[in-house]
Design an enzyme around this catalytic site. Sequence first.
Site, mmCIF file in Angstrom:
data_model
loop_
_atom_site.group_PDB
_atom_site.id
_atom_site.type_symbol
_atom_site.label_atom_id
_atom_site.label_comp_id
_atom_site.label_asym_id
_atom_site.label_seq_id
_atom_site.Cartn_x
_atom_site.Cartn_y
_atom_site.Cartn_z
ATOM 1 N N GLY A 163 5.134 -4.032 -4.999
ATOM 2 C CA GLY A 163 4.726 -5.228 -4.278
ATOM 3 C C GLY A 163 5.435 -5.268 -2.940
ATOM 4 N N THR A 164 4.805 -5.905 -1.965
ATOM 5 C CA THR A 164 5.367 -5.834 -0.621
ATOM 6 C C THR A 164 5.944 -7.176 -0.162
ATOM 7 O OG1 THR A 164 3.104 -6.024 0.197
ATOM 8 C CG2 THR A 164 4.051 -3.825 0.065
ATOM 9 N N THR A 165 5.211 -7.956 0.625
ATOM 10 C CA THR A 165 5.850 -9.053 1.340
ATOM 11 C C THR A 165 5.741 -10.392 0.615
ATOM 12 O OG1 THR A 165 5.300 -7.912 3.383
ATOM 13 C CG2 THR A 165 5.969 -10.215 3.563
#
Length: 267
Positions: free
Chosen positions: A45-47
Amino acid sequence: MPVQGNYQGSSFFELLRVDHPHLAPDLSAWGESAVNFGAGEVPHGTTVLTMKFGDGVLVAGDRLATAGHSVASRDVVKVFETDPYSVMAISGAAGPCIEMARILSVELEHYEKLEGESLELEGKANKLSQMIRANLPAAMQGLAVVPLFAGYDTRRKTGRLWKFDITGGRYEEGEFDATGSGGLFARESLKHGWAADLSRDDAVKVAVAALTAAADEDRATGGVDLERGIYPIIKVCDRNGHSDASEQEIAACYRAILDARAAGGNL
């Protein structure tokens, strides 16, 4: 399963570890997965971001998950309510992150049923810190879990938020924070748009602007996808508990950003 055993405390995680070890979740086992499959093959997962506002706290996350340079999922959920007054946003290896969010939710529900009252918000952050520390062997293999945790403190009557490092260190922030591959760009946007007395609606606008800024600069951040109808998850915690910003509200905020850009604005 007998209710009474050797363990007499209020922790569901410790109850399993002491009296039913074969049922206890083993967060460190994720490290073996990293060795067998390679951390670059595991979706990440990123931001995600969180901020305080006038009536509470907001937590938001984009929907993209990546595995190396590939898109693993365009609609993964990274923001979870852990009880009626707290929310966790995940960044890092998606599998361990989501597992940790679910375990924390069960842990908090178990505590409330035994004690007759919910754990204090700072205690919830401590629980999450302990789980991140248990994941350290996996983190050293590249499966780091770097969440944000926030909620409404019903005793202090205010929103509070924490960030963590991969060793389980927790740090309370007074204004906002963001993490993940696009976290730097989201924080820069929040610096310009955030204010302590933001209304709930304005806080949603600032969050959408921050995720849009991150998606512009970081290819691993999804942002708003009007074509596919995929929107960031935005949850708000205030004295009434948690609630979600609607997709229509998020789309309206995003279209306002596009209109401002078309008119020559720098958003």
